[in-house]
Each structure stands twice: as structure tokens, then as C-alpha cells.
Scaffold this active site. Sequence first.
Site, PDB file in Angstrom:
ATOM      1  N   HIS A  44     -80.466  13.825 -45.910  1.00  0.00           N
ATOM      2  CA  HIS A  44     -79.452  13.398 -44.946  1.00  0.00           C
ATOM      3  C   HIS A  44     -79.201  14.465 -43.888  1.00  0.00           C
ATOM      4  CE1 HIS A  44     -76.192  10.521 -44.008  1.00  0.00           C
ATOM      5  NE2 HIS A  44     -75.587  11.574 -43.508  1.00  0.00           N
ATOM      6  N   ASP A  46     -77.524  14.614 -39.789  1.00  0.00           N
ATOM      7  CA  ASP A  46     -76.803  13.846 -38.771  1.00  0.00           C
ATOM      8  C   ASP A  46     -77.079  14.306 -37.346  1.00  0.00           C
ATOM      9  OD1 ASP A  46     -74.976  11.701 -39.813  1.00  0.00           O
ATOM     10  OD2 ASP A  46     -74.377  13.316 -41.158  1.00  0.00           O
ATOM     11  N   GLU A 147     -76.329   4.859 -42.478  1.00  0.00           N
ATOM     12  CA  GLU A 147     -75.207   5.396 -43.267  1.00  0.00           C
ATOM     13  C   GLU A 147     -73.987   4.494 -43.151  1.00  0.00           C
ATOM     14  OE1 GLU A 147     -72.803   9.563 -44.153  1.00  0.00           O
ATOM     15  OE2 GLU A 147     -73.798   9.301 -42.219  1.00  0.00           O
ATOM     16  N   HIS A 174     -69.440   3.672 -46.060  1.00  0.00           N
ATOM     17  CA  HIS A 174     -69.131   5.028 -45.589  1.00  0.00           C
ATOM     18  C   HIS A 174     -67.726   5.352 -46.086  1.00  0.00           C
ATOM     19  CE1 HIS A 174     -68.323   8.421 -42.776  1.00  0.00           C
ATOM     20  NE2 HIS A 174     -69.531   8.728 -43.213  1.00  0.00           N
ATOM     21  N   HIS A 220     -70.893   7.897 -51.094  1.00  0.00           N
ATOM     22  CA  HIS A 220     -69.765   7.217 -50.445  1.00  0.00           C
ATOM     23  C   HIS A 220     -69.266   5.981 -51.191  1.00  0.00           C
ATOM     24  CE1 HIS A 220     -69.380   9.432 -46.610  1.00  0.00           C
ATOM     25  NE2 HIS A 220     -70.696   9.588 -46.679  1.00  0.00           N
ATOM     26  N   HIS A 241     -76.575  12.398 -50.277  1.00  0.00           N
ATOM     27  CA  HIS A 241     -75.856  13.637 -49.951  1.00  0.00           C
ATOM     28  C   HIS A 241     -74.539  13.696 -50.740  1.00  0.00           C
ATOM     29  CE1 HIS A 241     -74.478  10.599 -47.141  1.00  0.00           C
ATOM     30  NE2 HIS A 241     -73.541  11.362 -46.639  1.00  0.00           N
ATOM     31  N   ASP A 310     -76.676  17.449 -45.447  1.00  0.00           N
ATOM     32  CA  ASP A 310     -75.622  16.879 -44.599  1.00  0.00           C
ATOM     33  C   ASP A 310     -75.394  17.731 -43.346  1.00  0.00           C
ATOM     34  OD1 ASP A 310     -73.843  14.932 -43.863  1.00  0.00           O
ATOM     35  OD2 ASP A 310     -72.352  15.368 -45.397  1.00  0.00           O
TER      36      ASP A 310
END
Length: 420
Positions: A44, A46, A147, A174, A220, A241, A310
Site C-alpha cells: 500500500h 498513497d 481503497e 475505508h 479497515h 496495511h 502506507d
Amino acid sequence: MSPRLMLSSCLALWISCCAVTLAEDSFLTRAQDLMKETPLIDGHNDLPWQLRKSFNNQLNKVDLNTLDTTHTNIPKIRKGQIGAQFWAAYVPCDTQYKDAVRQTLEQIDVIHRMCSKYPDTFQFATSSKDIEDAFRSKKVASLIGVEGGHSIDSSLGTLRVMYHLGVRYMTLTHSCNTPWMDNWRVDTGADPSEHNGLSAFGEKVIAEMNRLGMLIDLAHVPVKVMNQVLDISKAPVIFSHSSAYTVCPHKRNVPDDVLDRLNKTGGIVMVNFYNDYVTCSTTANLSDVADHFDHIKKVGSAGIIGFGGDYDGVPRVPEGLEDVSKYPDLVAELLRRGWTDEEVKAALGNNLLRVMREVEKVRDTMLTTSLDDSPIPYDDVKNPCRTSYGYTVSGAVRSLSTLTLLLVTAFQAVMTLTVS
């Protein structure tokens, strides 16, 4: 102290320091060598969201070779010896019921364009074989993970389209409930449970992901959903993650009983580096992250561990893991703690490759399985921004019933008059 004794003491101290330095260097060298043999697959990152926030996805306005405001750029990736990266196609929860699908498609698009703009660095990948091919070509295999289930707007058709665009995992929620699943904040009491975990339509999403060959990501989700999905999924699952709840009791982390189930079902936890999930505080260091690796190995095995940093999705990362260039230092720490070469290679990428192959195998066994094209009930998704095309909405049903009743009454009246 005599000059001779002082000289002897200094010499001994110097030799000791050199020995420690050489030992440290040997662990790092060994780590770097292992990372040349086995791709480090991170679950993961971003960076695509940072491209959205800072440049509105205008790649012509940014150079990933010189970008210095993010955890991730090309020089850092090369130094960190990343072999494969799942790039997150993330959009916030406040896009739900609005433009989540459009924004997600734009994030998928920017990942594709990133690969096209830097073909010497990135190679787009959609399979375990693609990852291995890219690694042999000394390129970073680039995969897409969506995600948040809000990104498909409660549509199996949208899920299928995203798969065809190259998405290979979806994080089921999420930090907001969807119309078919509760999110992790339910376990904190911050959000109410709306579906007792997973709704009937949520079960259809799991089944369709199995049929497509899309990895199911349980980062999540609340603990109830973790167990519900483990009960029904035909393929192993991932936490792209997340970290260990026993080490840091944050509700985003994975409890020991679920780690045990993952060990039995062949899943994987890709350890998150966010300080708040590592130490449950705003500060952490590399050793604290290694503690999560050790705990997961102890409770489950080295076969259920991976890396899920992450980076560029969190505001705080540990000392010693400041950006993606630092992965070899973490690998060296695991070796220093007694991890074998095979255990390290499993965590680097072999575990994730095994999970992907199993997911692909399940997909192949379901090739003759009819896809489920039944939509979510309209009442579950009814909102001012949604039309009802294709549905027989409740108002129309009532009108039809009323008309039918009137026709029957009229027919009976006519028959009565005829008989009379």
C-alpha cells in the site's frame, strides 16, 4: 592512567566500534542481497493521492525523479529496492453517494499514466507472473488497489469494470460504512453498526471478487467482518496495511485470533508503518515496527507476513523509516533478530506471490460459474443523488397494485351486471 594504558584502552574501544560497524554492515549487505533475489512487494502506497492533492493529477507538472515533498520518488524507490508496489486508488469517504466512481477512475488513470511516463522504472502488472517478469527486468511491478468499497457505488458492474482496468485488490471499506458493510470505526463506537458486519449484498461482493480473481483486502474492516469474510471467501485474503493488535491495541490492527485464522487459511498481514498503529502514540522507531513482524511470526508464522508501509498516506512514520528508501534497514533488523533467509524472503514477497497465485487458481476454477448480476436493493442505496433507472421502485409497485385492484373491481362489476 599511564600513556601506554590510555593508548591500549583507546585501541580496544576503536576495535570494538569497528567490529560493531562491520556487523551492522554485514546485516545490511545480507538484506540487500536477499532483496536482489526476491522482490520486496509493498501492499500500500498513497503516492497517487498526493499527485491528486498537489497537482490535480497533472503529471506534466511534476517529475518523480526530483519530487521532494513526498515519502516516495524514483530515487528513493531505487534505493529502497522495491520490487513491486500496490498503488492505492484512494478517494475520501465524502465522495460516497456523489462522485466516488469518477474520482476512483481518475486515480486508476493516473497510475496507468505514471507507468507510461516512466517506463524505465515502472511496469504495469496484474498477475503474479507479471510481478516476476518485471522483477527480472529490474523494473518496479506496479499494481492497483482500490481503497474503499464506497468506490464501486454498490455496483458489481463497476467492480467488474475496475478489474478489467487492472485493479487487483479492493479494500472493502475505508473509514465509513457502505450500504453493504460496516467499517472499522464501528469497533471504536465512533460509527454505528448498520449491517451487523456484512450484508447479503456484501456477501455477493465477496463471491464476485473470488470469481474475478481480485484480492480481498480486510484492512479497515471491523473484527466481525474479518471473521465473516474468512468464513465465506474461497480464496486467501490480505490485510494490505495493518499491524498487530496485541502490540498496539488500535482497532485498525489485527487481533491474535484472526492471525491464527490467517495462518490456517493462507492469508497475509502486510505490516503498516504509521506511528499510531505501531506504538499507539505519535512517535515510533524502526525497532517498534520489527516488533510487529516478530509478534505476527510468533502467533501465526513467517508465512503470513508482508510489508505494507502506507507511505504518503499517513502524517507520521517511524524514526529510521522516514521514506521508502529505508526498507533495507528494516530487513537488516529482522536478520539481526535471527530471522532466517527463507523467512525474510517469505516476508519480502514470496508470501504475497503465493496468495496471488492461490487467488488466481480459485478464479480459474470458477471460470464456468455464472456471474451474479443482481443489483443491490434500491431502498438500500436510495438517496437524492441516485436515480432509479432499471428498478421497479416502491411507488411504482403501489401504483401498479392499485391499478390492478381497480381493474379487477371493474371486471367483477361488469360480470355482475351481465349476470343480472
